[in-house]
Design an enzyme around this catalytic site. Structure first.
Site, PDB file in Angstrom:
ATOM      1  N   ASP A   1       0.857  -1.191   0.000  1.00  0.00           N
ATOM      2  CA  ASP A   1       0.000   0.000   0.000  1.00  0.00           C
ATOM      3  C   ASP A   1       0.893   1.240   0.000  1.00  0.00           C
ATOM      4  O   ASP A   1       1.655   1.463   0.939  1.00  0.00           O
ATOM      5  CB  ASP A   1      -0.909  -0.029   1.238  1.00  0.00           C
ATOM      6  CG  ASP A   1      -1.795   1.205   1.322  1.00  0.00           C
ATOM      7  OD1 ASP A   1      -2.556   1.420   0.376  1.00  0.00           O
ATOM      8  OD2 ASP A   1      -1.715   1.940   2.312  1.00  0.00           O
TER       9      ASP A   1
ATOM     10  N   THR B   1      -3.051   4.990  -4.157  1.00  0.00           N
ATOM     11  CA  THR B   1      -1.983   5.729  -3.470  1.00  0.00           C
ATOM     12  C   THR B   1      -0.622   5.472  -4.107  1.00  0.00           C
ATOM     13  O   THR B   1       0.253   6.334  -4.064  1.00  0.00           O
ATOM     14  CB  THR B   1      -1.925   5.335  -1.979  1.00  0.00           C
ATOM     15  OG1 THR B   1      -1.887   3.912  -1.890  1.00  0.00           O
ATOM     16  CG2 THR B   1      -3.140   5.843  -1.238  1.00  0.00           C
ATOM     17  N   THR B   2      -0.427   4.293  -4.697  1.00  0.00           N
ATOM     18  CA  THR B   2       0.850   4.001  -5.365  1.00  0.00           C
ATOM     19  C   THR B   2       0.871   4.667  -6.733  1.00  0.00           C
ATOM     20  O   THR B   2       1.850   5.317  -7.103  1.00  0.00           O
ATOM     21  CB  THR B   2       1.030   2.472  -5.515  1.00  0.00           C
ATOM     22  OG1 THR B   2       0.812   1.854  -4.259  1.00  0.00           O
ATOM     23  CG2 THR B   2       2.416   2.133  -6.012  1.00  0.00           C
TER      24      THR B   2
ATOM     25  N   ASP C   1      -9.170  -0.095   1.870  1.00  0.00           N
ATOM     26  CA  ASP C   1      -9.176   0.331   0.463  1.00  0.00           C
ATOM     27  C   ASP C   1     -10.470  -0.098  -0.221  1.00  0.00           C
ATOM     28  O   ASP C   1     -11.063   0.663  -0.986  1.00  0.00           O
ATOM     29  CB  ASP C   1      -7.974  -0.271  -0.278  1.00  0.00           C
ATOM     30  CG  ASP C   1      -6.675   0.459   0.043  1.00  0.00           C
ATOM     31  OD1 ASP C   1      -6.720   1.355   0.904  1.00  0.00           O
ATOM     32  OD2 ASP C   1      -5.635   0.128  -0.539  1.00  0.00           O
TER      33      ASP C   1
END
Length: 540
Positions: free
Chosen positions: A73, A106-107, A404
């Site tokens: 994450d 988020t990545t 998520d």
């Protein structure tokens, strides 16, 4: 040396020299500063690049205390990293913003920002001014978002048919550690959101969803409880393990006989005095128990503890009790059961009691760990996701993964439009931006083409992490998107034989994709406009 420094003495009289080298420090300005910033941002993006996609690799972070975290994450990885460079800190905040706002991607947002800066560096080397690059990126971002909105499909969000939502949640979980049971986890997340969602306002109150984890068992043992789980058991082992039609007295005052205050001195000089004191305490405590029972309560939830004597009396009076229930938990119990938190015994009334259909003790594992489950509550919208796993790392990562999935489902309720994953949306947006760049006569066209190339970094990373030949695969998909006019074609990360993401059910929310492009563009524009860094105490 005396001219450069100053002699000072410590508390033991030992001399030491203070050197003045502030004036001699080199400070980067102009293009050198921008290159330095871009280098730091690229280093962060390259760290995360390998974690992208369903075949992305995990990172292991070890804290100064020796605690180990294993995750892919992006937000968690960056939060755990100890970064010193100011621009690297900006990238950490970028990932956190995406996590707070959307919860997913988020990545991807950091990888995209890194790629944008990498291509911006080439433009700066060619003599294009940073402001023109930033303006070109701004125009390109608008074009990309228009294209995403054009290719987006409306998604059926229906409480009676959760299957499409489950498939979207499964896309999020496919890259996580829970992918061996991602169907079950997706169902749990969707059912939790459906229980608390307000479809009229298109909003979801995350305060009503509690994610609780317990080491032990397998991940398949995870479940959704329509109520509250508390990591406590009844205060006495002989109390009943199940209370039906529970009327809960929720107390934040200590449930025990009054104690003499510390500033008062109590002398007990004989056995009779001691017995009198004991009788007095017992009498007072009996009054407390009778007071609670007379209001109709048949279960006490107490924020504080009570001693063994009080515990024994509660058992005698057949009043089950739970002690040491923490502040957030007691608030959630009050919300779920419709009860009021009572700070003093005198204030307890029957209308302040909470109601639950059943309160039972769960026992599991060889260690016979016990937890309380409060179900069939007055406010049925409060739910708890209970996650099991073989060790703490797996439970923690499963919690992050479920968060998520919850966020993605929440986003679909807010805006029921989707685009297709696997890099399909990025390639479609890249083609649109490149086409728009050809129509522009000013210098910004170079920045727009760079933006189009940067968008391809996401599918390139996905292909690379999955074991495909990255450039060849992306070029092939681009060509097919143009010839077949099909924006659903993406990288076949799972080697299913089909590049159509609609067939593979690889779905992402439009909100998440738009936010990724907007946030990455804003941060990159900010970094490009910085040509000097000064500390507050720097002298000119």
């Amino acid at each position: 040396m005396a001219s450069q420094g100053q002699i000072a003495f410590d508390e033991f009289g030992r001399p030491f020299i203070i050197l003045r080298d502030q004036e001699n420090q080199k400070r980067l300005t102009g293009l050198d500063a921008q290159k330095s910033h871009i280098l730091a941002a690229k280093a962060i993006a390259n760290t995360l690049r390998t974690s992208l996609g369903p075949k992305g690799l995990d990172k292991m972070m070890v804290s100064p205390d020796g605690d180990v975290t294993i995750t892919n994450d992006g937000a968690t990885i960056l939060q755990q990293m100890d970064v010193q460079h100011e621009i690297a800190k900006l990238m950490v905040q970028l990932s956190k913003s995406q996590d707070d706002e959307i919860g997913d991607g988020t990545t991807g947002v950091v990888v995209l920002a890194g790629a944008l800066l990498e291509y911006a560096e080439q433009l700066l080397d060619r003599g294009i001014h940073p402001i023109r690059v930033a303006d070109g990126y701004e125009m390109a971002a608008h074009t990309a978002i228009e294209e995403l909105e054009r290719i987006a499909e409306t998604f059926p969000v229906d409480g009676d048919n959760p299957e499409p939502l489950i498939k979207t949640a499964m896309t999020t979980l496919s890259s996580k550690i829970v992918n061996k049971c991602h169907r079950q986890m997706a169902e749990i997340a969707v059912n939790a959101i459906m229980s608390v969602a307000d479809f009229e306002r298109k909003d979801v109150d995350f305060e009503l969803i509690k994610v609780e984890g317990k080491v032990g068992g397998t991940m398949e043992d995870s479940l959704l409880v329509k109520g509250v789980i508390v990591d406590k058991d009844f205060s006495h082992p002989q109390m009943p393990k199940e209370v039906r039609d529970a009327k809960l007295a929720i107390l934040t005052c200590p449930f025990e006989p009054p104690k003499p205050k510390t500033k008062h001195k109590l002398d007990i000089s004989s056995v009779e005095d001691f017995h009198k004191l004991r009788e007095y305490e017992k009498e007072k405590f009996d009054e407390m128990v009778e007071n609670v029972k007379s209001k109709g309560a048949n279960l006490v939830i107490c924020q504080w503890g009570f001693d063994d004597e009080a515990n024994h009396l509660l058992l005698q009076k057949q009043l089950p009790a739970v002690r040491w229930v923490g502040g957030p938990e007691i608030e959630l119990i009050a919300i779920a059961t419709g009860g009021r938190i009572v700070p003093r015994f005198e204030e307890l009334t029957s209308d302040k009691l909470g109601y639950a259909g059943i309160v039972r003790e769960l026992s599991f594992g060889t260690t016979k760990d016990k937890m309380l489950v409060i179900e069939e509550c007055k406010n049925s919208r409060a739910v708890t996701i209970f996650i099991r796993g073989g060790n703490k790392m797996i439970v923690d990562e499963a919690k992050r993964s479920v968060h998520d999935a919850l966020c993605v489902t929440r986003n679909l309720i807010k805006d029921g439009r989707i685009v297709y994953g696997g890099g399909a949306a990025e390639i479609a947006a890249s083609l649109s931006v490149a086409k728009k760049a050809d129509e522009i006569s000013t210098l910004e066209q170079y920045a727009m083409r760079a933006f189009a190339d940067a968008l391809e970094s996401i599918p390139l990373a996905l292909a690379e992490n999955s074991g495909h030949a990255p450039i060849q695969t992306v070029a092939e998909i681009k060509s097919r998107q143009i010839t077949e006019n099909n924006p659903r074609l993406g990288i076949d990360c799972m080697f299913t034989g089909s590049s159509d993401m609609k067939e593979q059910h690889v779905i992402e929310t439009l909100l998440s994709k738009k936010q990724q492009i907007l946030l990455a563009t804003q941060v990159v524009k900010m970094i490009l406009k910085i040509d000097d860094i000064r500390a507050p105490n720097d002298k000119l």
